[in-house]
Write an enzyme that holds these catalytic residues in place. Structure first.
Site, PDB file in Angstrom:
ATOM      1  N   LYS A 115       0.840  -1.207   0.000  1.00  0.00           N
ATOM      2  CA  LYS A 115       0.000   0.000   0.000  1.00  0.00           C
ATOM      3  C   LYS A 115       0.878   1.261   0.000  1.00  0.00           C
ATOM      4  O   LYS A 115       0.655   2.182  -0.777  1.00  0.00           O
ATOM      5  CB  LYS A 115      -0.888  -0.031   1.250  1.00  0.00           C
ATOM      6  CG  LYS A 115      -1.963   0.992   1.260  1.00  0.00           C
ATOM      7  CD  LYS A 115      -3.179   0.512   2.031  1.00  0.00           C
ATOM      8  CE  LYS A 115      -3.003   0.550   3.530  1.00  0.00           C
ATOM      9  NZ  LYS A 115      -3.741   1.635   4.175  1.00  0.00           N
TER      10      LYS A 115
ATOM     11  N   GLY B 113      -5.172   7.602   5.811  1.00  0.00           N
ATOM     12  CA  GLY B 113      -4.332   8.554   6.534  1.00  0.00           C
ATOM     13  C   GLY B 113      -3.065   8.873   5.755  1.00  0.00           C
ATOM     14  O   GLY B 113      -2.580  10.002   5.756  1.00  0.00           O
TER      15      GLY B 113
ATOM     16  N   SER C  93       6.937   8.474  13.005  1.00  0.00           N
ATOM     17  CA  SER C  93       5.843   8.381  12.039  1.00  0.00           C
ATOM     18  C   SER C  93       6.367   8.624  10.631  1.00  0.00           C
ATOM     19  O   SER C  93       6.832   9.719  10.303  1.00  0.00           O
ATOM     20  CB  SER C  93       4.752   9.411  12.370  1.00  0.00           C
ATOM     21  OG  SER C  93       3.900   9.574  11.251  1.00  0.00           O
TER      22      SER C  93
ATOM     23  N   GLN D 125       4.634   8.718   8.020  1.00  0.00           N
ATOM     24  CA  GLN D 125       3.733   9.602   7.263  1.00  0.00           C
ATOM     25  C   GLN D 125       4.111  11.062   7.494  1.00  0.00           C
ATOM     26  O   GLN D 125       4.151  11.861   6.561  1.00  0.00           O
ATOM     27  CB  GLN D 125       2.285   9.355   7.689  1.00  0.00           C
ATOM     28  CG  GLN D 125       1.771   7.995   7.259  1.00  0.00           C
ATOM     29  CD  GLN D 125       0.356   7.731   7.762  1.00  0.00           C
ATOM     30  OE1 GLN D 125      -0.208   8.530   8.490  1.00  0.00           O
ATOM     31  NE2 GLN D 125      -0.209   6.605   7.370  1.00  0.00           N
TER      32      GLN D 125
ATOM     33  N   ASP E  57       2.127  -1.776  11.944  1.00  0.00           N
ATOM     34  CA  ASP E  57       0.831  -2.169  11.389  1.00  0.00           C
ATOM     35  C   ASP E  57       0.525  -3.650  11.615  1.00  0.00           C
ATOM     36  O   ASP E  57      -0.579  -4.105  11.338  1.00  0.00           O
ATOM     37  CB  ASP E  57       0.791  -1.881   9.882  1.00  0.00           C
ATOM     38  CG  ASP E  57       0.483  -0.421   9.629  1.00  0.00           C
ATOM     39  OD1 ASP E  57      -0.021   0.247  10.550  1.00  0.00           O
ATOM     40  OD2 ASP E  57       0.752   0.053   8.511  1.00  0.00           O
TER      41      ASP E  57
ATOM     42  N   LYS F 243      -4.544   4.730  15.208  1.00  0.00           N
ATOM     43  CA  LYS F 243      -4.600   4.188  13.844  1.00  0.00           C
ATOM     44  C   LYS F 243      -6.066   4.232  13.366  1.00  0.00           C
ATOM     45  O   LYS F 243      -6.867   4.945  13.945  1.00  0.00           O
ATOM     46  CB  LYS F 243      -4.048   2.757  13.843  1.00  0.00           C
ATOM     47  CG  LYS F 243      -2.534   2.721  14.043  1.00  0.00           C
ATOM     48  CD  LYS F 243      -1.850   3.134  12.767  1.00  0.00           C
ATOM     49  CE  LYS F 243      -0.347   3.087  12.899  1.00  0.00           C
ATOM     50  NZ  LYS F 243       0.298   3.428  11.624  1.00  0.00           N
TER      51      LYS F 243
ATOM     52  N   ARG G 153      -7.302  -4.056   9.358  1.00  0.00           N
ATOM     53  CA  ARG G 153      -6.319  -4.974   9.959  1.00  0.00           C
ATOM     54  C   ARG G 153      -6.914  -5.721  11.159  1.00  0.00           C
ATOM     55  O   ARG G 153      -6.559  -6.854  11.435  1.00  0.00           O
ATOM     56  CB  ARG G 153      -5.050  -4.220  10.344  1.00  0.00           C
ATOM     57  CG  ARG G 153      -4.386  -3.586   9.133  1.00  0.00           C
ATOM     58  CD  ARG G 153      -2.901  -3.374   9.319  1.00  0.00           C
ATOM     59  NE  ARG G 153      -2.404  -2.446   8.321  1.00  0.00           N
ATOM     60  CZ  ARG G 153      -2.176  -2.749   7.048  1.00  0.00           C
ATOM     61  NH1 ARG G 153      -2.378  -3.974   6.601  1.00  0.00           N
ATOM     62  NH2 ARG G 153      -1.728  -1.841   6.213  1.00  0.00           N
TER      63      ARG G 153
END
Ligand code: NAP
Length: 748
Positions: free
Chosen positions: A326, A399, A473, A475, A622, A649, A702
């Site tokens: 992803k 996100g 993080s 992201q 994750d 999350k 998940r």
């Protein structure tokens, strides 16, 4: 042509809905004989004149005698009385259904008459089609075409009865979906009952004013559109509002609270908040439009709502190709879009999250072909070629899209707003907004918690910053680095723990220089990206479910091909190895700048509980929901600390997993930054670990997949609700588990 389905169909009530179905039955010759019972003889005479019925009775008993299908098509509150009247005269194998707009009260009425042992042919239903007109003349043969019909089969309902009713509604060109009774009433309270209630109430409010004539005389389109449904039958809606009282009151409370929000915003002249709210609503409405008309690529994904796993001797064997990563899929679109020239991607994950990113760049004027079998071609527009989108960008559940795009959009010459679904709308965005503001960005999050929608004002000149990331993080790191591409001078991020470095690797693959010195990553703004070919590796986060599945299942033997083993992602392999799993990494190689390998894992020995090393936490962030399932099957205690990130999350993964595991008989204790799980495994013993349960996944993909995998070691049936989001990251999940010999049943 549909064959004759019934010998004799009896309608009790033959108004708009009943007569529309009778028209279909008549036109398609689905029954040998159709009869009806209504209150008035006039309706029966008219129906005969229209050729809809062969015989009509004012006494319902006469109508149902010998019928193999009885359809109750009358106001819901009349159900109890009619059922008690006809009950002694029903055929043993009759299919008994209804079309009522509420379902719990119909089931209650049936129980009052039949007792708990309801007839197996009893299958309540509700066509989601209609109009404000009533009576036998209002019916239309195409009323149900391209509309949904919800069937709410009960535990007592026989599959043959459900199948036959499905055939009937399909012959009416309707799309049949099954739902449980409670869910039906909750959903309809919001989507149908509340809007009707509001329409009646608004018209009532205006009609009670002294100047009502003027108001109605000068009413514009908005009022006409909104009030149309207030012309519906009062008796029917009277019945519905009382029959579905609890769910409707909940919906009214929700409406009331939201009304207060918008009232306060207007009162306080909060322009930013008002635009945020209106744009969020507009984007959501457009998204639903797309969904309904199946126009965008995001709609090709089939969704399921519920998984059920029955206790069996499941197998878990085979060689599998897990869908693409992803994180890499997202970035391939983003970087391809701002590169010069063409980028060709293979192995692209056609899940909803990555498709949300793809759709956003289309909305910003980038020409993108595909995805088709994982192939996407992006015609890059260069660093200054993105165009202002016409509407807010909708990020769905993703996100990653929102945080990475925050960085990119902060540097553009136009304003943007990003919105997301209910779950994304609760996630923290200030963590990326703050450093971007330090770079000179104008970016606004919403509410006290700094959540989406995110509004960005363009045309700012960004300056590079040296930023110490307060949390690990990837992201946030990536969002800052991406803003840095357009910023003046050097932008650097120093991270407390190493996180995924896909952004750095892929930027390099697109020809952009990125330096990594220890935990400090830096780049200098003002360069350009050059289109390239990207092979997306299989996603190790998705592979993790198969790894854990194989590790907890006796005699399993699973090989996962071409899985990305980027060292910032391999925590799950390391942790499973430390727990004693039989796992081998084979054929290591490089593809598109990313290391990949085949992973073989076998169920040969019982896992052991461990204290998970904190340095592995960001590398497996994750994968913890799946690892908690492994820990439950291990011998001894597993302790996780330093993982507070899990609480923000897609769901609060610590709490949601703890709730589910406890429901399945596992002793575990959530802590602020982790969990303590008492494993129930015993060396050499492969007995079931989990007891049956109904699990709420909170629409977190998940969580849904982790509890599915637990089904491999369950002694009773497990049902997981809210599984439609599995498609966001692993659209072939149930297909592949079924191929492995582990059957997961899906239900819409
Ligand atoms: P309708 O056009 O008013 O027809 C109602 C029929 O039921 C009429 O034939 C009426 O008989 C008969 N009836 C009424 N009260 C009765 C009673 N106490 N005992 C026996 N028969 C009685 O209503 P409809 O729109 O078809 O609605 C029927 C059902 O469909 C309702 O449960 C409603 O919730 C559901 N539904 C309606 C819509 C919609 O948009 N209208 C959509 C989906 C589902 P007479 O002909 O003699 O008056």
């Amino acid at each position: 042509m549909t064959p004759v389905l019934f010998e004799k169909v009896a309608f009790i009530g033959l108004g708009l809905i009943g007569s529309s179905l009778a028209r279909v039955i008549h036109a398609k010759k689905l029954a040998k004989l159709v009869v009806a019972s209504t209150r008035s003889e006039k309706t029966l005479e008219d129906a005969k004149a229209l050729g809809l019925i062969e015989a009509g009775y004012t006494d319902a008993i006469e109508a149902v005698k010998g019928a193999d299908l009885v359809v109750l098509a009358l106001p819901v509150r009349a159900t109890a009385h009619i059922l008690s009247t006809i009950q002694p005269y029903l055929n043993a194998n009759v299919i008994l259904t209804d079309v009522g707009s509420t379902k719990a009260n119909v089931v209650e009425a049936a129980k009052a008459v039949f007792g708990e042992a309801l007839p197996e042919g009893f299958v309540p239903g509700h066509p989601i089609a209609g109009s404000e007109n009533t009576g036998v003349h209002a019916g239309k043969a195409d009323l149900f075409a391209h509309h949904k019909v919800i069937l709410t089969p009960l535990e007592t309902s026989a599959p043959w009865a459900v199948a036959k009713l499905t055939q009937l509604w399909k012959a009416a060109d309707a799309e049949v979906i099954c739902m449980d009774v409670q869910k039906h009433d909750e959903v309809l309270a919001h989507t149908s009952h509340l809007p009707h209630l509001m329409a009646f109430n608004l018209v009532e409010q205006l009609a009670s004013r002294e100047d009502n004539l003027d108001i109605f005389r000068y009413a514009a389109g908005g009022f006409r559109d909104f009030s149309r449904i207030a012309a519906s039958d009062p008796q029917m809606w009277h019945d519905i509002f009382f029959s579905n009282k609890k769910s409707i009151l909940d919906a009214v409370d929700g409406f009331d609270a939201q009304l207060k929000v918008i009232r306060r915003i207007i009162e306080q002249d909060d322009s930013q908040a008002l635009m945020g709210l209106l744009e969020h609503a507009q984007a959501a409405r457009q998204h639903f439009n797309h969904m309904l008309t199946k126009k965008t690529v995001m709609e090709n994904v089939s969704v399921t709502q519920k998984f059920t796993i029955l206790p069996k001797d499941h197998q878990f064997k085979g060689t599998f190709s897990i869908p693409g990563d992803k994180s890499v899929s997202h970035r391939s679109i983003m970087f391809g879009a701002i590169a010069e020239g063409t980028t060709r991607v293979t192995g692209f994950l056609e899940g909803e999250d990555a498709l949300a990113t793809l759709q956003s760049f289309k909305d910003m004027g980038v020409k993108i072909e595909g995805p088709e079998n994982g192939h996407v071609t992006i015609h890059g527009v260069g660093m200054s070629g993105l165009k202002a989108p016409e509407k807010a960008l909708y990020m769905g559940n993703s996100g990653t899209s929102m945080r990475l795009l925050s960085g990119m959009l902060a540097a553009q010459q136009f304003d943007t707003v990003m919105t997301g679904d209910a779950s994304l709308s609760k996630r923290p965005m200030e963590r990326i907004a703050k450093p971007l503001r330090l770079m000179g960005a104008q970016i606004q999050t919403t509410g006290e918690k700094g959540t989406p929608p995110v509004s960005i004002t363009g045309k700012q000149n960004l300056k590079g910053i040296q930023y110490d990331l307060p949390m690990a993080s990837a992201q946030v790191k990536s969002g800052i680095l991406l803003a840095g591409l357009w910023a003046e001078g050097e932008t650097s991020v120093t991270e407390p723990e190493p996180t995924r470095d896909h952004t750095e690797r892929m930027l390099r693959a697109f020809g952009y220089e990125v330096k990594t010195e220890g935990n400090r990553i830096s780049l200098v703004g003002g360069g350009k990206l050059v289109g390239t070919n990207i092979q997306v590796p299989s996603d190790i986060s998705s592979a993790a479910f198969f790894m854990v599945g194989a590790a907890i299942c006796k005699d399993s033997d699973v090989t996962l091909e071409a899985v990305g083993i980027n060292p910032t992602r391999t925590g799950v392999i390391e942790i499973l190895k430390q727990m004693g799993a039989d796992i081998t990494v084979l054929n290591e190689r490089i593809a598109g700048g990313e290391p990949i390998a085949d992973i073989r894992i076998r169920g040969t020995q019982t896992l052991k509980g461990i204290h998970i090393p904190e340095d592995q936490v960001p590398l497996a962030i994750d994968e913890f929901p799946a690892l908690f399932v492994a820990a439950s099957c291990a011998e001894g205690q597993t302790v996780l600390t330093g993982a507070a990130e899990l609480r923000v999350k897609e769901s609060d993964r610590i709490q949601v997993m703890a709730d589910g595991l406890q429901a399945m008989g596992i002793q575990c204790e959530p802590t602020p930054d982790g969990i303590v799980i008492e494993g129930k495994g015993k060396t050499g013993n492969w007995d079931p670990i989990f007891k049956g349960a109904e699990i709420q996944s909170h629409h977190d993909h998940r969580i849904a997949m982790s509890f599915s995998i637990a089904g491999l070691r369950a002694s009773e049936a497990i049902t997981i609700h809210g599984t439609e989001t599995v498609a966001t990251s692993f659209p072939t999940f149930t297909q592949l588990t079924n191929e492995a010999g582990f059957s997961i049943q899906t239900l819409d």
